[in-house]
Design an enzyme around this catalytic site. Structure first.
Site, PDB file in Angstrom:
ATOM      1  N   LYS A   1      -8.847  72.068  75.892  1.00  0.00           N
ATOM      2  CA  LYS A   1      -8.655  70.666  76.268  1.00  0.00           C
ATOM      3  C   LYS A   1      -8.602  70.529  77.793  1.00  0.00           C
ATOM      4  CE  LYS A   1      -5.416  66.902  75.059  1.00  0.00           C
ATOM      5  NZ  LYS A   1      -4.184  66.631  74.271  1.00  0.00           N
TER       6      LYS A   1
ATOM      7  N   SER B   1      -4.344  62.846  71.137  1.00  0.00           N
ATOM      8  CA  SER B   1      -5.190  62.851  72.322  1.00  0.00           C
ATOM      9  C   SER B   1      -6.174  64.018  72.368  1.00  0.00           C
ATOM     10  CB  SER B   1      -4.317  62.891  73.589  1.00  0.00           C
ATOM     11  OG  SER B   1      -3.575  64.101  73.672  1.00  0.00           O
TER      12      SER B   1
ATOM     13  N   SER C   1      -0.627  64.789  68.825  1.00  0.00           N
ATOM     14  CA  SER C   1      -1.929  64.897  69.488  1.00  0.00           C
ATOM     15  C   SER C   1      -2.766  66.089  69.071  1.00  0.00           C
ATOM     16  CB  SER C   1      -1.746  64.914  71.007  1.00  0.00           C
ATOM     17  OG  SER C   1      -1.350  63.647  71.467  1.00  0.00           O
TER      18      SER C   1
END
Length: 456
Positions: A127, A208, A232
């Site tokens: 990420k 996210s 997330s």
């Protein structure tokens, strides 16, 4: 695990996936204009590594039918075909220009008889809020951090490299890990734009860790890493048909990860199978002297989580299921009931509980904790990062000065509210931490006690 098994997994996780269909979390017009409503990641030609597990890839490399380099080349070609072309999944925000060179080095090691472990030569995506001390940027998806290159690897990236993984690239995310606006769109960032769900392009990826979820699901990598403060990892895993795990805070280091909350943040594995998630978890876990979060008994953490993967593991286990989800939207409730029946068939005892109703009153206090900790954590990160913005106030000013590019769909009211906080010594913050910790513990322990289970 094949697509059918992953579909069953998605059904089991449908309570978290309700967000994927929420009318309050629709993708932006830029994401869906002229796009078909389903089947986004299907290829005319079968992908050579379609649904390949870590064990599959290791077997191919051991037999010589693939190398770390050939795996990277195949995944990079697929990223090129699907990420900014075709369905435009926008899951990968940047690929690693060093990936093939890293793969070559690992292939030489294998040829010399050295295999570091199950991740040797395996392409992994991380990420874009996790530092990597290489040619790639670390931006949390924000234009305000465009151009920022970390000085060194995050601790978990160091562990990945030591395990022999190939850092293939970085994934898109909900900007600032979805802590910018109350009206934000999951999977959208000003740098990476809108990620798309590979199963249905007009549905939310959730966030996210949206890009990591899309990338692993669409076979753009073998496994991926996300981060979670509050849903997330597990929510985008549910929405993209993956296995996602939020580890206990302290099991994985947070050093070198752009933060939201020092009390809640952690990285976590995202993969297409339980075994692959367990392999990745084992590679990432380990104590970091630079991270103050510690496990109560760190020596109890196993080195290999795959040893717990047993066919009869559910026999005799008591699992709580939230009642509200069983009475939710009919289609989702029906699938959840099928998943519950499957768990029972494997020997588990299912106990219906009311958890959501009891923890909802803690939402305001929890949000206060995040507001205070975000400013504190981001300011500390940016103070030494060497980025063009040095603190949260600079980020807010940058976004305002570049409003058309940075904030075309929603603004930054959460950033502004966080900037108004005045430090972790504030009595309001301390009271909010105390309330969330003690009350949530009381709720969970109470549920376990009332249902004749062992308290946490």
């Amino acid at each position: 695990m094949n697509h059918g098994t992953r579909a069953a997994l998605t059904a089991a996780l449908l309570p978290a996936a309700v967000a994927c269909q929420s009318t309050t979390d629709k993708v932006t017009d830029e994401a869906t204009a002229g796009v078909p409503t389903a089947g986004g990641s299907d290829d005319a030609e079968p992908f050579a590594l379609h649904e390949a597990t870590v064990a599959d890839l290791q077997d191919r490399m051991a037999k010589g039918t693939e190398t770390a380099r050939s795996l990277c080349e195949k995944y990079l070609s697929r990223i090129k075909a699907l990420n900014e072309q075709g369905p435009m999944l926008r899951a990968v925000i940047e690929t690693n220009p060093d990936a093939l060179a890293i793969a070559d080095g690992l292939d030489k090691e294998r040829k010399a008889g050295k295999v570091r472990g199950p991740l040797h030569g395996i392409p992994v995506l991380i990420k874009d809020n996790i530092d990597s001390g290489d040619q790639m940027m670390t931006t949390a998806g924000a234009l305000a951090l465009a151009g920022h290159k970390a000085k060194q690897d995050a601790f978990i990236v160091q562990k990945l490299r030591a395990a022999g993984a190939v850092l293939l690239g970085r994934t898109n995310l909900s900007e600032w890990a979805n802590f910018r606006s109350t009206r934000s769109v999951s999977g959208w960032s000003s740098r990476g734009r809108q990620s798309r769900n590979p199963y249905a392009l007009d549905r939310s990826t959730s966030g996210s860790s949206s890009g990591s979820g899309v990338a692993a699901s669409a076979n753009l990598c073998a496994v991926a890493i996300g981060t979670e403060t509050d849903g997330s990892v597990v929510s985008p895993s549910a929405c993209n048909g993956l296995v996602g795990l939020k580890p206990t805070v302290g099991l994985l280091s947070r050093s070198g990860i752009i933060p939201i909350s020092s009390t809640q943040d952690t990285a976590g594995p995202m993969a297409r199978t339980v075994r692959d998630a367990a392999i990745l978890l084992g590679a990432l876990a380990g104590p970091d002297p630079a991270d103050p979060a510690k496990l109560p008994n760190p020596t109890a953490a196993p080195a290999d989580y795959t040893t717990f993967l047993k066919a009869d593991a559910l026999k005799g286990q008591r699992l709580g299921v939230e009642k509200a989800h069983l009475n939710g939207p009919p289609a989702i409730a029906a699938l959840l009931k099928e998943a519950v029946a499957a768990l029972k068939a494997q020997g588990a005892t299912i106990v219906e509980v009311e958890l959501v109703k009891k923890v909802n009153p803690l939402g305001e206090a929890e949000f206060d904790v995040l507001l205070y900790e975000f400013k504190d954590g981001v300011n500390k990160y940016l103070a030494t990062a060497g980025a063009s913005v040095r603190n949260l106030a600079d980020v807010i000013a940058f976004n305002k000065a570049h409003e058309a590019e940075a904030m075309p769909f929603f603004k930054q009211e959460i950033l502004i509210d966080s900037e108004k906080t005045d430090g972790l010594n504030n009595p309001k913050y301390k009271a909010a931490v105390q309330k969330t910790v003690t009350e949530s513990r009381k709720v969970l322990d109470g549920l376990l006690h009332d249902n004749h289970s062992r308290p946490l």
